[in-house]
Design an enzyme around this catalytic site. Structure first.
Site, mmCIF file in Angstrom:
data_model
loop_
_atom_site.group_PDB
_atom_site.id
_atom_site.type_symbol
_atom_site.label_atom_id
_atom_site.label_comp_id
_atom_site.label_asym_id
_atom_site.label_seq_id
_atom_site.Cartn_x
_atom_site.Cartn_y
_atom_site.Cartn_z
ATOM 1 N N GLY A 267 0.813 -1.216 0.000
ATOM 2 C CA GLY A 267 0.000 0.000 0.000
ATOM 3 C C GLY A 267 0.845 1.264 0.000
ATOM 4 N N GLU A 270 6.568 4.286 4.867
ATOM 5 C CA GLU A 270 6.741 5.431 5.768
ATOM 6 C C GLU A 270 8.142 6.022 5.800
ATOM 7 O OE1 GLU A 270 6.225 2.192 6.748
ATOM 8 O OE2 GLU A 270 7.430 1.696 8.504
ATOM 9 N N HIS A 303 -1.947 6.100 8.460
ATOM 10 C CA HIS A 303 -1.066 5.012 8.892
ATOM 11 C C HIS A 303 0.401 5.392 8.679
ATOM 12 C CE1 HIS A 303 -0.007 0.663 9.437
ATOM 13 N NE2 HIS A 303 0.977 0.994 8.624
ATOM 14 N N GLU A 304 0.727 5.814 7.480
ATOM 15 C CA GLU A 304 2.131 6.127 7.179
ATOM 16 C C GLU A 304 2.594 7.338 7.980
ATOM 17 O OE1 GLU A 304 3.439 3.724 5.769
ATOM 18 O OE2 GLU A 304 1.619 2.850 4.903
ATOM 19 N N GLU A 326 3.933 -2.212 13.333
ATOM 20 C CA GLU A 326 2.752 -2.369 12.474
ATOM 21 C C GLU A 326 1.465 -2.580 13.265
ATOM 22 O OE1 GLU A 326 2.852 -1.337 9.678
ATOM 23 O OE2 GLU A 326 4.945 -1.497 9.056
HETATM 24 N N1 ARG Z 1 5.896 -0.458 6.397
HETATM 25 C C1 ARG Z 1 4.943 -0.467 5.318
HETATM 26 C C2 ARG Z 1 3.606 -0.200 5.961
HETATM 27 O O1 ARG Z 1 2.925 -1.023 6.469
HETATM 28 C C3 ARG Z 1 4.907 -1.744 4.556
HETATM 29 C C4 ARG Z 1 6.035 -1.947 3.633
HETATM 30 C C5 ARG Z 1 6.358 -3.366 3.475
HETATM 31 N N2 ARG Z 1 6.952 -3.646 2.199
HETATM 32 C C6 ARG Z 1 7.309 -4.853 1.805
HETATM 33 N N3 ARG Z 1 7.793 -4.970 0.627
HETATM 34 N N4 ARG Z 1 7.222 -5.903 2.547
HETATM 35 O O2 ARG Z 1 3.227 0.903 6.129
HETATM 36 ZN ZN ZN Z 2 2.804 0.131 8.475
#
Ligand code: ARG
Ligand code: ZN
Length: 885
Positions: A267, A270, A303-304, A326
């Site tokens: 999605g 951050e 969220h971000e 998370e």
């Molecule tokens: N930290 C990001 C979020 O949840 C997710 C990014 C994870 N990316 C990945 N390629 N696994 O806001």
């Molecule tokens: Zn996240």
């Protein structure tokens, strides 16, 4: 590919880093056929370890090393060892500087990890382990460094050059090139690094923080999307304000940027001061994005943004702690969305999603605790368990501590650990220290996988005037964990009298009653609670607000459920009673269908839904939620053995019967709401979402009657509406209807009108992929040939193939296995192109244990075919091998 990456990594093997990187100075020279990366790392021996100097092992993958120096001495091949994942060398002093130059190829990076190109622009995705595809580094979250980044590129093609932090210098170069330097004053792990270069436009705004600092806000998009950014900007400002008010958290840089990119595996991300988003989570305006899409943009922006504290200022020590940031951040964004829109509706949506998808994950071969102990490929652990169940764990802490103590705990956590990389235990410790509550047993939620069962029975004693609830908890075995210890399960409950009023609650041993809705902590395998002063047999309302992520059972009969639907003071539990009633009725129909009997719908469901439709005082969004029958995926999840055809047949029969029996009230509500929609310009707010959701679910029922006036209304809505919510519903209704000519015309007109808008075309693909009319597989195969489709774009893959395999259960689970074969073929192709997407697409095949023997064999055969198909990525290998184990 599957060489050393398919080793298992264990939490118990965690060691602090041998070396630290105090400063990281990067220079990127971007060209069309390669990129040069110069990295200067100012390093030293970790002072917390002995003075000896062990070998230094830097992570690096797919890098072409051009030059490396140690303290200005150029190293030759005899000075270091290179493998396909590491560069090792022996430092001779406790402090030293490593300078390296590597060549990389973002222009051919289809995995979308590291530095890559999307629609002509350069961008990055480094979480979790993408930075090692950019330069040699200690690519682990507990190595935090101060970054300066210079980006140089062609001025015409890439007028905008961005990285983390604040811009400090820029200039022109020979040959039409230019450069910009960014400095991030905050130490950060490499996974939060970001770079963007492209021809982008931005919308700019300002936000004044709590302490009166002015922050510049910019959202960068491709020029043609500049008219679709306002909603994201409004969401950002609301998020910044909410985090100040609710958590006391203020933004810390002078500038905050969001960039929208079209090709993105998840999605959004951050990265410090420079969030990079899937364009589907930024762009929204009435004509092109649905109500759901508007709400998703608001939630993902929040969220971000919230990660700036829960993730960036305080980050994870290692990737086993992923839920630290998370789970907490999902909990924060869920509460934000609840405050911005309807709290009860948000909770209903989240719980329905959790119970359908996370519970299935918990019951499958990839089940893992919120804090896993082992993984092969960390990308596979960005799961519903880490995110959604992790958020439920935070919600339970909030419930057990209460709002004030929870806030004290969060303040203490941020104060104590600012600038550190920490563990879930550190978080819980802060909550314990701030509240004085012992969470030792509670922490089993972090270490034990699986969805607990909570069976409840009752005993009323009229002479003693007592009412006892007996709780029995258990948790099924999951891979590697056969026996589970009891959890701490907070059960919020109330007791209803015969008129539906909440009774005052007084437990045996208490001096006086307190409250009419209370939280009991169930901590033992078996435990009873006795309420006193209960004059008549009450009806319990259990697990209000879904206070714990468990499967609760209580032997309600259908009349009791109808009573709770009407009278429960907890909005979530009114919905829940309706769902339980529907489940009972649908399971009865499934049984009839399996026995070859005539299907007979329990008329109590009709009665219950009719009274909802006729009650004009009810929140329309709640009525819409209550009209939605449990989905086929949820009915699959709660089946011992899922019978695909019986589930589909029973649910469609019930929908058809309801549509006919409730035609009048549905038609009335539809027409009334459509009239208001016609006269109201689009507004992305709760009350308008509510009106449209009832209007649209009514329309989808009404069309099941095939009446000409409904067809006419659908066509009118399709053509005359001013927004995507009404248009897409009308299209979906036509696509699932028997009106072939109208369906074809609408699909064609839609594609013609929106052919240049990729996000709208995604919705066009999804609506067709989810159509349960026969021939679904052939339709999906044909759509893969459409010029707007490409396997290289994750949104397209999800919209067409993902929606087909995940939502169109009757067509995917064709008895001859052709749906499975099709999915396996796509996974094999994607494995070479984009391992993360390939591995996620696999999920439906991993659920083979849910089905009867014939389907099991067909699904397993496809998993085995994938396993034998050649070089597998670590991502796909882990999921396939664990599914077959
Ligand atoms: N930290 C990001 C979020 O949840 C997710 C990014 C994870 N990316 C990945 N390629 N696994 O806001
Ligand atoms: Zn996240």
């Amino acid at each position: 590919m599957r060489t050393e990456q398919s080793k298992t990594i264990y939490l118990k093997d965690y060691r602090a880093p041998d070396y630290l990187i105090d400063e990281t100075h990067l220079t990127f020279e971007l060209f069309e056929d390669h990129t040069l990366v110069h990295a200067q790392l100012v390093m030293r021996r970790n002072p917390e370890l002995s003075a000896e100097l062990p070998v230094l092992s830097l992570d690096g993958q797919q890098l072409e090393l051009l030059r490396i120096t140690l303290d200005d001495r150029e190293l030759t091949a005899a000075d270091y060892q290179l493998s396909d994942s590491h560069l090792t060398l022996q430092p001779t002093q406790a402090s030293f500087v490593i300078d390296s130059t590597v060549r990389i190829h973002p222009e051919s990076n289809t995995a979308l990890e590291g530095l890559y190109k999307s629609s002509g622009m350069f961008c990055t995705q480094c979480e979790a382990e993408g930075f090692r595809k950019i330069t040699y580094y200690l690519d682990r979250p507990d190595v935090m460094s101060k970054f300066t980044t210079t980006v140089s590129g062609d001025k015409q093609k890439y007028p905008i050059l961005l990285s983390n932090g604040n811009p400090i210098a820029s200039g022109s170069e020979e040959g039409g090139r230019h450069w910009a330097t960014w400095e991030d004053p905050f130490k950060k792990p490499a996974y939060l690094f970001a770079l963007v270069a492209g021809d982008l436009w931005c919308v700019e705004d300002k936000f004044t923080t709590l302490s009166s600092r002015e922050v510049t806000l910019r959202i960068y998009v491709e020029p043609e999307n500049i008219d679709k950014v306002q909603h994201a900007m409004d969401s950002l400002k609301k998020s910044m304000k909410w985090d100040e008010e609710v958590y006391g958290r203020e933004y810390d840089l002078d500038i905050f940027m969001i960039v929208a990119v079209n090709d993105f595996n998840m999605g959004a991300m951050e990265n410090k001061g420079l969030n990079i988003f899937n364009s589907s989570c930024v762009l929204a305006r009435a004509e092109t994005a649905t109500d759901a899409a508007h709400q998703r943009v608001e939630a993902v922006v929040a969220h971000e943004y919230f990660h700036n504290w829960s993730g960036n200022r305080v980050t994870c020590r290692d990737w086993f702690q992923l839920s630290l940031k998370e789970g907490f951040t999902v909990f924060r964004d869920a509460e934000f969305s609840a405050d911005m829109n309807s709290r009860t509706v948000k909770r209903i949506e989240d719980v329905a999603y959790l119970r359908t998808h996370q519970f299935a994950e918990d019951a499958g071969p990839m089940a893992h605790p919120v804090r896993p102990d082992a993984y092969m490929e960390i990308s596979n652990f960005y799961t519903l368990t880490i995110y959604e169940k992790g958020s439920e764990v935070l919600r339970m802490i909030h419930t057990l501590l209460g709002n004030q103590a929870f806030r004290k705990g969060s303040d203490l956590y941020f104060e104590r650990h600012d600038g550190q990389a920490v563990t879930c235990d550190d978080f819980v410790k802060a909550m314990e220290d701030a509240s004085g509550i012992d969470l030792t047993q509670f922490k089993r939620w972090y270490t034990q996988a699986g969805t607990p069962r909570l069976a409840v029975s009752e005993a009323f004693d009229a002479t003693a005037r007592t009412y006892t609830l007996n709780f029995t908890q258990s948790c099924p075995a999951t891979p590697g964990q056969s026996d589970k210890l009891p959890f701490v399960i907070p059960v919020e409950l109330g007791l209803l009298d015969a008129r539906g009023n909440d009774l005052p609650l007084r437990l045996q041993g208490e001096a006086a009653a307190s409250g009419t809705s209370r939280v009991l902590s169930v901590t033992e395998a078996q435990q009873s609670f006795t309420f006193v002063d209960i004059a008549e047999q009450p009806l319990p309302s259990l697990l209000r607000g879904f206070s714990a992520p468990v499967k609760l059972s209580f032997p309600y009969d259908r009349d009791q459920l109808m009573f709770l639907m009407q009278h429960d003071s907890d909005g979530f539990n009114r919905w829940e009673a309706g769902q339980q009633l529907s489940v009972q009725v649908l399971q009865e129909l499934i049984g009839q269908q399996q026995r070859g009997e005539a299907l007979v719908l329990d008329q109590r469901l009709v009665t219950a839904l009719r009274s909802l439709l006729q009650d004009g005082r009810l929140d329309q969004a709640m009525v819409a939620e209550m009209l939605s029958l449990p989905g086929e995926a949820y009915l699959t999840e709660i089946s011992e053995v899922a019978d695909v055809e019986a589930i589909h047949g029973a649910r469609e029969f019930a929908r058809q019967q309801l549509a006919e029996a409730l035609f009048e009230p549905l038609w009335q509500r539809y027409q009334a709401n459509r009239e208001v929609s016609k006269g109201t310009p689009y507004v992305a707010e709760a009350e308008h979402f509510a009106r449209r959701s009832l209007q649209n679910i009514a329309l989808s029922y009404l069309m099941l009657t095939g009446k000409p006036e409904v067809l006419a209304a659908t066509l009118e809505q399709y053509e005359a509406c001013d927004n995507m919510t009404e248009r897409l519903t009308a299209l979906a209704v036509l696509v699932n209807s028997p009106f072939e000519a109208e369906r074809g015309k609408a699909l064609e007109a839609f594609a013609e009108h929106f052919k240049d808008n990729a996000l709208v075309m995604d919705q066009w693909f999804s609506v067709q992929a989810a159509s349960t009319l026969p021939g679904g597989l052939q339709r999906v195969q044909a759509l893969m040939q459409h010029p707007a489709f490409t396997l290289k774009n994750p949104n397209k893959v999800r919209a067409l193939i993902g929606a087909f395999a995940g939502q169109n259960l009757v067509n995917f689970h064709l008895a001859d296995g052709s749906g499975y074969r099709f999915l396996a073929d796509q996974v094999i192709t994607l494995n070479a192109l984009n391992p993360q997407i390939a591995s996620r697409l696999l999920a439906p095949l991993t659920r083979w244990r849910k089905y009867a023997a014939a389907r099991q064999a067909l699904m397993k055969a496809e998993l085995e075919r994938i396993l034998a198909s050649g070089e597998l990525s670590a991502d796909v290998y882990e999921v396939v091998s664990k599914s077959l184990a």
